[in-house]
Design an enzyme around this catalytic site. Structure first.
Site, mmCIF file in Angstrom:
data_model
loop_
_atom_site.group_PDB
_atom_site.id
_atom_site.type_symbol
_atom_site.label_atom_id
_atom_site.label_comp_id
_atom_site.label_asym_id
_atom_site.label_seq_id
_atom_site.Cartn_x
_atom_site.Cartn_y
_atom_site.Cartn_z
ATOM 1 N N GLY A 22 35.696 39.882 45.704
ATOM 2 C CA GLY A 22 35.094 40.577 44.565
ATOM 3 C C GLY A 22 35.800 41.828 44.103
ATOM 4 O O GLY A 22 35.361 42.461 43.140
ATOM 5 N N GLY A 44 40.330 37.045 45.976
ATOM 6 C CA GLY A 44 40.955 36.041 45.110
ATOM 7 C C GLY A 44 41.673 36.751 43.987
ATOM 8 O O GLY A 44 42.893 36.937 43.987
ATOM 9 N N CYS A 92 37.456 23.409 18.184
ATOM 10 C CA CYS A 92 36.356 23.481 17.227
ATOM 11 C C CYS A 92 35.115 24.076 17.876
ATOM 12 O O CYS A 92 34.135 23.380 18.140
ATOM 13 C CB CYS A 92 36.090 22.095 16.667
ATOM 14 S SG CYS A 92 37.586 21.450 15.907
HETATM 15 C C1 PLP Z 1 34.705 33.523 44.422
HETATM 16 C C2 PLP Z 1 34.525 33.926 45.814
HETATM 17 C C3 PLP Z 1 35.404 34.840 46.404
HETATM 18 C C4 PLP Z 1 36.544 35.511 45.646
HETATM 19 O O1 PLP Z 1 36.110 36.420 44.690
HETATM 20 P P1 PLP Z 1 37.176 37.351 43.918
HETATM 21 O O2 PLP Z 1 36.333 38.097 42.960
HETATM 22 O O3 PLP Z 1 38.144 36.454 43.243
HETATM 23 O O4 PLP Z 1 37.826 38.222 44.935
HETATM 24 C C5 PLP Z 1 35.241 35.132 47.737
HETATM 25 N N1 PLP Z 1 34.243 34.580 48.468
HETATM 26 C C6 PLP Z 1 33.368 33.706 47.936
HETATM 27 C C7 PLP Z 1 32.315 33.120 48.783
HETATM 28 C C8 PLP Z 1 33.469 33.353 46.594
HETATM 29 O O5 PLP Z 1 32.604 32.500 46.064
#
Ligand code: PLP
Length: 404
Positions: free
Chosen positions: A233, A270, A338
């Site tokens: 996150g 991520g 569209c």
């Molecule tokens: C999507 C997700 C992440 C990664 O989140 P980011 O915002 O891309 O860092 C990590 N853990 C879980 C369980 C997720 O669903």
């Protein structure tokens, strides 16, 4: 990535050259940016020495995963497909965690056979399913329990995951009940408490609240977790005015938490690893001027990059060639699909443009290509990995005859 002699470069290559060679729309990624991000991430959390599991859903390209693996990073997966590709990239199963509210029997069985580190369970029904497999396999299975800490992550509503009205994790009451019921189970070993409160978080306070909730739940559960998985996150800077997460502060709150709770930390970044590494190259098909608006019609659309349409997110757009001449009029950068929501950005001015010019939509390395579709029966774009002077096709452009 920057302008050199008025030409925008990704590493040592002008993006115009990439667009000419591979066509558009095309995703291209800077390998050195990904490596830099991982080094920075490790450095920021050095003192807590976490297991870093890259969130494969943010970018599941095999070649990118291979590079991430080389840097010693594990994987957080959310489907059998993601687990397969993480293994194919060579990631050690003992560095893989599996999250998600709806893992099927087939997916759970596969994960168990591959002996991954943890299955992070999100309901009692899922736990019962795993117990069934454990009995068949006559093996004790390591699991984590995902807690829904009822925390507002203060991010976009559509990417918030830590409140009780959202589908993720177990509410505290169910969490504690499950610990009680399964703590001496012969079939399951609860090793981990996991959370993930949302994405694109730019302030450390939601994380601080989350850790306070964890401390209190651990106390109530009176149970020793070998791992605490804090999820991902961590937000990135999409625009001049977005704040960035203070990693030092986040790290120090985790350290404080560790003083009270002896455990190993897992982090699942991520976006913060790949987000700013990617550009979506696109060509202007037409420019349509009305009284009030200059519509810049691109060959990239919401099927290539859905974040603006899906979450209202704003990605910067830059021109491959810098032009000091500015046109002061409302610009709408749109795709050919569209749908009214097939729009990337609105700006009050932009450098002077003409048809066939190449533009790049920035910071699309995470939740870009992975969310692409064939809507309007459009083919998916190509993906190119840039490493200094070298270019590598890591996904070929989809061909119409493969989808028709
Ligand atoms: C999507 C997700 C992440 C990664 O989140 P980011 O915002 O891309 O860092 C990590 N853990 C879980 C369980 C997720 O669903």
């Amino acid at each position: 990535m920057n302008y050199k002699k008025n030409n925008f470069h990704i590493e040592n290559i002008p993006i115009e050259k990439i667009a000419k060679k591979f066509g558009t729309p095309t995703y291209c990624y800077s390998l050195s940016t990904i490596k830099k991000n991982i080094k920075k991430f490790k450095n920021n959390f050095k003192t807590i020495n976490p297991l870093i599991c890259f969130s494969v859903k943010s970018n599941s390209n095999l070649f990118i995963l291979k590079e991430i693996k080389k840097m010693g990073v594990g994987a957080d997966v959310v489907s059998k497909g993601e687990l397969l590709i993480a293994l194919k990239a060579g990631i050690n199963p003992k560095k893989i965690v599996f999250s998600g509210v709806g893992k099927t029997y087939e997916e759970l069985k596969f994960a168990i056979e591959k002996k991954i580190l943890l299955i992070n369970v999100e309901s009692e029904s899922e736990l019962n399913q795993i117990e069934k497999i454990s009995k068949i396999k006559k093996r004790k299975i390591d699991v984590g329990l995902r807690l829904n800490p009822n925390i507002d992550a203060k991010t976009l509503k559509k990417i918030s995951t830590g409140k009780n009205e959202e589908k993720f994790g177990l509410i505290q009451k169910s969490f504690l009940k499950i610990i009680e019921k399964f703590k001496n189970s012969k079939n399951l070993k609860i090793k981990c408490l996991s959370v993930h409160i949302g994405s694109q978080i730019t302030n450390h306070r939601p994380y601080e609240k989350m850790l306070n909730v964890l401390s209190s739940v651990i106390k109530k559960a009176d149970y020793n977790f070998e791992y605490i998985d804090l999820g991902g996150g961590m937000g990135i800077k999409y625009n001049e005015n977005t704040k960035v997460l203070n990693y030092k502060k986040y790290n120090s709150i985790i350290k404080k938490f560790l003083n009270k709770n002896k455990t190993k930390i897992i982090l699942e970044p991520g976006r913060s690893i790949v987000g700013n590494s990617g550009l979506l190259l696109t060509k202007i098909i037409y420019i349509k001027e009305t009284n009030k608006i200059n519509f810049v019609i691109l060959d990239a659309a919401m099927n290539d990059l859905i974040r603006p349409a899906l979450y209202g997110s704003k990605h910067r757009i830059i021109a491959s060639k810098l032009n000091r001449k500015i046109k002061r009029k409302k610009h709408e950068f749109v795709g050919p699909i569209c749908e009214t929501t097939d729009k990337f950005l609105s700006l009050s001015k932009f450098q002077s443009l003409k048809e066939k010019d190449i533009l790049a939509i920035c910071d699309v390395g995470a939740y870009g290509m992975v969310l692409s579709s064939n809507y309007n029966l459009r083919t998916k774009p190509a993906e190119i990995l840039i490493n200094k002077f070298s270019l590598k096709t890591i996904t070929r452009r989809q061909k119409l005859n493969t989808i028709i």
